[in-house]
Scaffold this active site. Structure first.
Site, PDB file in Angstrom:
ATOM      1  N   ASP A 118       0.932  -1.187  -0.160  1.00 29.24           N
ATOM      2  CA  ASP A 118       0.015  -0.011   0.055  1.00 29.24           C
ATOM      3  C   ASP A 118       0.909   1.250  -0.067  1.00 29.24           C
ATOM      4  O   ASP A 118       2.154   1.139   0.202  1.00 29.24           O
ATOM      5  CB  ASP A 118      -0.725   0.118   1.479  1.00 29.24           C
ATOM      6  CG  ASP A 118      -2.261   0.791   1.155  1.00 29.24           C
ATOM      7  OD1 ASP A 118      -2.472   1.561   0.302  1.00 29.24           O
ATOM      8  OD2 ASP A 118      -3.031   0.565   2.057  1.00 29.24           O
ATOM      9  N   ASP A 146     -10.820   2.047  -3.129  1.00 30.53           N
ATOM     10  CA  ASP A 146     -11.205   1.664  -1.624  1.00 30.53           C
ATOM     11  C   ASP A 146     -12.863   1.543  -1.950  1.00 30.53           C
ATOM     12  O   ASP A 146     -13.488   0.870  -0.960  1.00 30.53           O
ATOM     13  CB  ASP A 146     -10.977   2.615  -0.761  1.00 30.53           C
ATOM     14  CG  ASP A 146      -9.619   2.270  -0.244  1.00 30.53           C
ATOM     15  OD1 ASP A 146      -8.990   1.301  -0.429  1.00 30.53           O
ATOM     16  OD2 ASP A 146      -8.965   3.184   0.394  1.00 30.53           O
TER      17      ASP A 146
HETATM   18  C1  DGJ Z   1      -5.773   1.622   1.818  1.00 34.69           C
HETATM   19  C2  DGJ Z   1      -6.277   0.500   1.121  1.00 34.69           C
HETATM   20  O1  DGJ Z   1      -6.669   0.843   0.017  1.00 34.69           O
HETATM   21  C3  DGJ Z   1      -7.239  -0.278   2.147  1.00 34.69           C
HETATM   22  O2  DGJ Z   1      -7.560  -1.231   1.162  1.00 34.69           O
HETATM   23  C4  DGJ Z   1      -6.590  -0.576   3.408  1.00 34.69           C
HETATM   24  O3  DGJ Z   1      -5.441  -1.632   3.039  1.00 34.69           O
HETATM   25  C5  DGJ Z   1      -6.007   0.686   4.067  1.00 34.69           C
HETATM   26  N1  DGJ Z   1      -5.062   1.281   3.004  1.00 34.69           N
HETATM   27  C6  DGJ Z   1      -5.557   0.060   5.209  1.00 34.69           C
HETATM   28  O4  DGJ Z   1      -4.812   1.245   5.897  1.00 34.69           O
END
Ligand code: DGJ
Length: 712
Positions: free
Chosen positions: A466, A530
């Site tokens: 991430d 997300d």
């Molecule tokens: C952003 C990601 O897109 C989410 O799926 C998740 O992993 C969060 N970060 C966790 O902090």
């Protein structure tokens, strides 16, 4: 194939069904004469005799027609190559210094008439298709540094069209890759990210057509940039009706030094260039022409990525489960085990533990940077959880965000200078975190060691990598940072992949903030957004797959109402929308009803049946974005199987579902519905369409799986 007429200084680069013709003119300028249908050398040569429509008045006929657009003299348009020599001179006078070619690569060399700048421009034709890969290499052969103001990978010259329309995707967090098609205005339209990442807001690709192309017809000119940091695509429409797209990396405005050959400090160029650090090597920009409309363009891009970009294209992406939406930061052994058991029971193949497993990371304000299991949550480390997940027959994945640090972390307390910052500026936090300066070799080495150890000590099969915030407070002195950061990230990923060949990687950046051809060369899939609301997803996925293949498009089925949008959507619709990509589950499975879990298991099994078509087949978009009834078709590479996903969002009173006309079937063949046994004539499916048996009401959806019926 590349053919050449040396007397005419002409090259014809031909892919499967298109040609790209280059010519070095009498003033040593590299001109594009043709990008379009396939031409022979003889046909291409005849272009030299054609008068230029703009050869009137004071207009320079080469303006808007140069493949290597170097700033200087009467060049007033957008210039993909701009430098400043030590004495302040900004004008380039490039002289052709020769070319060399192989079957699939052409390199043309230029040198400045006076100053010691050497430029090589590369063209490569990856086998089987019409994509051309280009990049540029700059070399300083002198004793004084040269400031590079702009070094684009490619300037793509779009042929004259009756009109021009630009297709691109734009968006924001939670609403990435929204397709927009607009008339191309005169002047310069700049698409860019100045965030140090590819960005949620824009994505580095563009397509041009004359305003009449459709999914199935029309000429489309497209290009993309393989870069995961700040980038810029400048689309220029001149009053003379010439259009170019210049695609390049680097932060804008940017000026970085190309050190002299005498200095030759490795890495000083910031671009990891080949010879002693004197060279600046740009990333690849890929271009594609098709006469078959946007559908063919997308399928050509997908095929290119499967053949030449993705590290392991032949592997089917597993159905994964991710616990983020289910538990947030409340990650503990007990709940993870329960989720893992439920996930395995419905057919999940890869179980991924998200944020919250490490350091003091029980919320988003602490722990980032401290990559060891939280001792209160995992007193015996991750081993027992991983072993149980493996026993359940799933592989194990783990979330990391190693480019970041919370100020409240042991890492930051030990190395506050490791973050990107400026001496007299605040350190802007987003989501309570700062960005580690990966451009620094010591930071890159730490990051590599940390993840390398994590992978060595634990039987991890998958990383969700991430990157949740953009870069801020990088100043002019840090110009090379924008480039070195990305190069070092690529270097770390490449090393980790080489040393841990079993590990697969998902690129995530707060959802779809780092999706591009550069990251896809070293990751296996991406987290698309997300936003997991199936209604919104239809548009996000439509924009995503304009360029990127469904097999890399992570698509989770989550809870209803959706935690982000609060929209209530039936389980089947959520599944059917997710089935159009690398389907996954992200819901709070321990709260799902027994009926929902049972139905979910059936839907996972349905997906697995059509997964080879979705991930390795050809995608046909059967409806325009935003249509009441959204439908996509996947055709097996051998044409023997078809999957159609039809999703009706909401139906207005009095509207009837239209027949869904399928594409690319054999009209003479029959196709049998694997669920109902009903047999359809190919010709009827192509002309009258499929009439799927959609339930009444809003959010109705169905998967239709047809197999070619060769029985008499
Ligand atoms: C952003 C990601 O897109 C989410 O799926 C998740 O992993 C969060 N970060 C966790 O902090």
């Amino acid at each position: 194939m590349i053919v050449h007429d040396s007397a005419a200084r002409l090259w014809v680069l031909s892919g499967e069904s298109s040609s790209y013709v280059l010519h070095v003119d009498e003033e040593d300028r590299l001109r594009n004469l043709h990008w379009g249908v396939r031409l022979t050398l003889d046909q291409a040569r005849s272009l030299l005799d054609r008068p230029e429509p703009t050869r009137r008045g004071f207009e320079d006929p080469a303006e808007g027609a140069l493949d290597l657009a170097a700033a200087g003299a009467m060049w007033f348009g957008d210039a993909g190559l701009r430098v400043r020599f030590a004495d302040g001179t900004r004008d380039l006078e490039l002289v052709f210094a020769g070319g060399r070619r192989t079957e699939d690569e052409l390199v043309l060399e230029f040198a400045d008439r006076h100053y010691p700048l050497h430029v090589r421009t590369y063209y490569r034709l990856p086998a089987g298709g019409d994509v051309i890969e280009r990049h540029v290499v700059l070399r300083n052969d002198g004793a004084d540094p040269i400031t590079v103001v702009r070094a684009d990978s490619a300037t793509w010259v779009v042929p004259r069209l009756p009109d021009y329309r630009l297709s691109q995707v734009r968006g924001q967090w939670g609403a990435e890759t929204r397709l927009r098609r607009t008339d191309l205005p005169y002047g310069e339209t700049v698409m860019t990210s100045r965030r140090g990442i590819t960005s949620h807001q824009a994505n580095p690709w563009a397509m041009i057509d004359d305003g009449t192309a459709t999914e199935d017809r029309g000429e489309v000119y497209a290009c993309a940039l393989a870069w995961s940091g700040s980038w810029r695509l400048a689309v220029q429409r001149l009053p003379t009706e010439r259009v170019t797209i210049s695609a390049g990396f680097g932060h804008d405005p940017l000026a970085w030094e190309l050190p002299s050959g005498a200095v030759g400090a490795v890495g000083a160029v910031g671009a990891g260039g080949g010879q002693g650090g004197r060279e600046l090597v740009t990333p690849v920009s890929a271009g594609l022409y098709t006469a078959g409309g946007f559908g063919v363009a997308s399928r050509a891009w997908h095929a290119y990525q499967l053949r030449h970009v993705l590290p392991r294209p032949s592997e089917l992406r597993p159905v994964l489960y991710n616990s983020w939406e289910a538990v947030g930061f409340d990650v503990d052994m007990d709940r993870q085990l329960k989720l893992a058991e439920q996930a395995a029971a419905i057919g999940v193949e890869l179980f991924v533990v998200d944020d919250g497993w490490f350091g003091a990371r029980t919320h988003d304000a602490a722990g980032l940077g401290d990559w060891w299991p939280n001792p209160a949550r995992f007193p015996d480390g991750l081993g027992p959880l991983i072993a149980r997940v493996h026993d359940l027959g799933m592989s194990f994945g783990l979330w990391v965000e190693p480019e970041m640090v919370n100020p409240d972390s042991d890492l930051y307390r030990a190395h506050p200078d490791w973050v990107i910052h400026r001496p007299h500026r605040r350190r802007t936090e987003q989501r309570n975190q700062l960005v580690l300066n990966l451009a620094r070799p010591d930071v890159a080495a730490w990051l590599h060691e940390t993840i390398d150890r994590l992978l060595a000590d634990n039987a991890i099969d998958f990383l969700k990598w991430d990157m949740n915030r953009p870069v801020t407070e990088a100043g002019p002195g840090d110009d090379t940072m924008w480039i070195d950061y990305v190069r070092n990230l690529y270097g770390v990923l490449d090393r980790l992949r080489a040393d841990h060949p079993r590990v697969r990687i998902e690129s995530c950046s707060g959802g779809g903030g780092r999706v591009d051809l550069g990251i896809l060369r070293r990751t296996d899939q991406v987290w698309t957004s997300d936003n997991t609301d199936a209604f919104d997803r239809l548009d996000i996925q439509d924009g995503f797959t304009q360029l990127y293949p469904p097999m890399v498009m992570g698509a989770w089925v989550t809870d209803s109402p959706n935690p982000y949008t609060r929209r209530t959507i039936p389980l089947e619709f959520r599944f059917h929308v997710a089935m159009a990509g690398a389907m996954a589950i992200g819901g709070s499975l321990t709260d799902w009803s027994r009926e929902d879990l049972a139905r979910a298991a059936e839907l996972v099994a349905d997906y697995k049946r059509v997964r080879p078509l979705v991930q390795h087949g050809r995608l046909y978009r059967l409806s325009p974005p935003g249509a009441e009834l959204s439908a996509v078709q996947f055709l097996a590479p051998d044409g023997a199987e078809v999957a159609v996903l039809a999703c009706r969002r909401a139906r207005r009173y009095g509207h009837a579902d239209p027949g869904i006309r399928l594409r690319a079937l054999d009209p003479a063949a029959r196709y049998r519905d694997t669920a109902t046994g009903q047999s359809h004539h190919g010709a009827i499916l192509l002309s009258h369409g499929l009439l799927p048996d959609l339930p009444p009401g809003d959010y109705a959806s169905v998967l239709v799986h047809l197999t070619r019926d060769d029985s008499p």
